[in-house]
Design a protein around this motif. Structure first.
Motif, PDB file in Angstrom:
ATOM      1  N   VAL A  49       0.592  -1.222  -0.319  1.00 24.30           N
ATOM      2  CA  VAL A  49       0.185  -0.278  -0.058  1.00 24.30           C
ATOM      3  C   VAL A  49       0.877   1.102   0.404  1.00 24.30           C
ATOM      4  N   PRO A  50       1.206   1.464  -1.090  1.00 20.82           N
ATOM      5  CA  PRO A  50       2.527   3.443  -1.011  1.00 20.82           C
ATOM      6  C   PRO A  50       1.528   4.116  -0.519  1.00 20.82           C
ATOM      7  N   ASP A  51       0.213   4.112  -0.799  1.00 16.91           N
ATOM      8  CA  ASP A  51      -0.114   5.659  -0.230  1.00 16.91           C
ATOM      9  C   ASP A  51      -1.588   5.354   0.352  1.00 16.91           C
ATOM     10  N   LEU A  52      -0.966   5.089   1.996  1.00 18.75           N
ATOM     11  CA  LEU A  52      -1.366   4.869   3.152  1.00 18.75           C
ATOM     12  C   LEU A  52      -1.459   6.290   4.176  1.00 18.75           C
ATOM     13  N   GLY A  53      -2.719   6.904   3.663  1.00 19.34           N
ATOM     14  CA  GLY A  53      -2.646   8.545   4.155  1.00 19.34           C
ATOM     15  C   GLY A  53      -1.940   9.539   3.908  1.00 19.34           C
ATOM     16  N   PRO A  54      -1.776  10.299   4.262  1.00 23.13           N
ATOM     17  CA  PRO A  54      -1.400  11.805   3.609  1.00 23.13           C
ATOM     18  C   PRO A  54      -0.281  11.662   4.309  1.00 23.13           C
ATOM     19  N   ASP A  55       0.361  13.003   2.999  1.00 22.85           N
ATOM     20  CA  ASP A  55       1.995  13.142   2.969  1.00 22.85           C
ATOM     21  C   ASP A  55       2.692  13.074   4.385  1.00 22.85           C
ATOM     22  N   ARG A  56       1.929  13.963   5.094  1.00 24.05           N
ATOM     23  CA  ARG A  56       2.513  14.306   6.072  1.00 24.05           C
ATOM     24  C   ARG A  56       1.071  14.566   7.091  1.00 24.05           C
ATOM     25  N   LEU A  57       2.085  13.492   8.515  1.00 27.04           N
ATOM     26  CA  LEU A  57       1.448  13.472   9.877  1.00 27.04           C
ATOM     27  C   LEU A  57       2.173  14.191  11.197  1.00 27.04           C
ATOM     28  N   ALA A  58       1.411  13.876  12.064  1.00 27.44           N
ATOM     29  CA  ALA A  58       1.734  15.032  13.153  1.00 27.44           C
ATOM     30  C   ALA A  58       2.610  13.677  14.099  1.00 27.44           C
ATOM     31  N   ALA A  59       3.160  14.282  14.545  1.00 27.32           N
ATOM     32  CA  ALA A  59       3.633  13.061  15.720  1.00 27.32           C
ATOM     33  C   ALA A  59       2.659  12.889  17.329  1.00 27.32           C
ATOM     34  N   GLY A  60       3.308  11.319  17.430  1.00 25.62           N
ATOM     35  CA  GLY A  60       1.796  10.298  17.986  1.00 25.62           C
ATOM     36  C   GLY A  60       1.640   8.742  17.580  1.00 25.62           C
ATOM     37  N   PHE A  61       0.543   8.626  17.758  1.00 28.25           N
ATOM     38  CA  PHE A  61       0.707   7.051  17.779  1.00 28.25           C
ATOM     39  C   PHE A  61      -0.265   7.035  17.309  1.00 28.25           C
ATOM     40  N   TYR A  62       0.017   5.344  16.133  1.00 27.90           N
ATOM     41  CA  TYR A  62      -1.009   5.917  14.965  1.00 27.90           C
ATOM     42  C   TYR A  62      -0.619   3.662  15.232  1.00 27.90           C
ATOM     43  N   ARG A  63      -1.592   3.678  13.877  1.00 28.20           N
ATOM     44  CA  ARG A  63      -1.583   2.269  13.923  1.00 28.20           C
ATOM     45  C   ARG A  63      -1.938   1.708  12.522  1.00 28.20           C
ATOM     46  N   VAL A  64      -1.537   0.472  12.331  1.00 26.28           N
ATOM     47  CA  VAL A  64      -1.821  -0.255  11.305  1.00 26.28           C
ATOM     48  C   VAL A  64      -2.484  -1.629  11.522  1.00 26.28           C
ATOM     49  N   VAL A  65      -4.435  -1.509  10.591  1.00 23.13           N
ATOM     50  CA  VAL A  65      -4.608  -2.799  10.765  1.00 23.13           C
ATOM     51  C   VAL A  65      -5.087  -3.579   9.869  1.00 23.13           C
ATOM     52  N   LEU A  66      -4.473  -4.357   9.731  1.00 19.80           N
ATOM     53  CA  LEU A  66      -4.455  -5.131   8.454  1.00 19.80           C
ATOM     54  C   LEU A  66      -5.706  -6.724   8.747  1.00 19.80           C
ATOM     55  N   ASP A  67      -7.061  -7.075   7.597  1.00 17.09           N
ATOM     56  CA  ASP A  67      -7.819  -7.494   8.365  1.00 17.09           C
ATOM     57  C   ASP A  67      -7.536  -9.078   7.795  1.00 17.09           C
ATOM     58  N   THR A  68      -7.303  -9.644   8.111  1.00 19.43           N
ATOM     59  CA  THR A  68      -5.882 -10.857   8.315  1.00 19.43           C
ATOM     60  C   THR A  68      -7.243 -12.121   7.452  1.00 19.43           C
ATOM     61  N   ALA A  69      -8.019 -11.870   8.109  1.00 19.55           N
ATOM     62  CA  ALA A  69      -9.592 -12.725   8.095  1.00 19.55           C
ATOM     63  C   ALA A  69      -9.847 -13.058   6.843  1.00 19.55           C
ATOM     64  N   ALA A  70      -9.715 -12.040   6.291  1.00 20.24           N
ATOM     65  CA  ALA A  70     -10.427 -11.687   4.590  1.00 20.24           C
ATOM     66  C   ALA A  70      -9.660 -12.619   3.971  1.00 20.24           C
ATOM     67  N   TYR A  71      -8.152 -11.885   4.169  1.00 15.80           N
ATOM     68  CA  TYR A  71      -7.153 -12.283   3.488  1.00 15.80           C
ATOM     69  C   TYR A  71      -6.773 -13.621   3.475  1.00 15.80           C
ATOM     70  N   PHE A  72      -7.099 -14.825   4.653  1.00 14.21           N
ATOM     71  CA  PHE A  72      -6.890 -16.256   4.606  1.00 14.21           C
ATOM     72  C   PHE A  72      -8.596 -16.827   3.917  1.00 14.21           C
ATOM     73  N   ASP A  73      -9.375 -16.145   3.806  1.00 14.57           N
ATOM     74  CA  ASP A  73     -10.600 -16.362   3.348  1.00 14.57           C
ATOM     75  C   ASP A  73     -10.507 -16.781   1.884  1.00 14.57           C
ATOM     76  N   ALA A  74      -9.867 -14.939   1.272  1.00 16.10           N
ATOM     77  CA  ALA A  74      -9.672 -15.720   0.032  1.00 16.10           C
ATOM     78  C   ALA A  74      -8.993 -16.158  -0.539  1.00 16.10           C
ATOM     79  N   THR A  75      -7.643 -16.246   0.236  1.00 12.19           N
ATOM     80  CA  THR A  75      -6.615 -17.504   0.150  1.00 12.19           C
ATOM     81  C   THR A  75      -6.878 -19.229   0.267  1.00 12.19           C
TER      82      THR A  75
END
Length: 114
Positions: A49-75
């Motif tokens: 995912v080369p374009d995940l969100g804005p070009d600039r973010l303020a300092a702070g806590f972030y998280r990337v959440v991945l729906d692995t159930a959807a991926y496992f079901d699809a494969t």
């Protein structure tokens, strides 16, 4: 390029994990008790995912959440982890943050990429 990017590799199948639903969220409070969605995307054919969100973010806590159930079901795989949430501290507002995931049905790992 967005401030945060991700890449998912399927270690069990030995290939990029494509079409994985991904969310970028920001902590809504200092306790990280609630989160707000900043962006949503899906991994491309290369598992990125080369374009995940804005070009600039303020300092702070972030998280990337991945729906692995959807991926496992699809494969056609049965996975133990239906979702992977990678929480990180974006301390340097000028740095790029790449948050990759190495995934298999019963394990995952991550690191700070470049």
């Amino acid at each position: 390029m967005s401030h945060v990017t991700t890449h998912v590799l399927d270690a069990a199948l030995g290939r990029p994990a494509r079409d994985v639903p991904v969310r970028l969220e920001a902590a809504a409070d200092g306790d990280r008790g609630s989160w707000r969605t900043i962006a949503e995307a899906r991994t491309n054919d290369d598992g990125r995912v080369p374009d995940l969100g804005p070009d600039r973010l303020a300092a702070g806590f972030y998280r990337v959440v991945l729906d692995t159930a959807a991926y496992f079901d699809a494969t056609g795989q049965r996975g133990f982890y239906p979702e992977v949430a990678i929480v990180f501290d974006l301390a340097d507002e000028d740095a790029h943050y790449h948050v990759p995931l190495l995934l298999s049905p019963f394990a995952y790992s991550t690191y700070r990429g470049s």
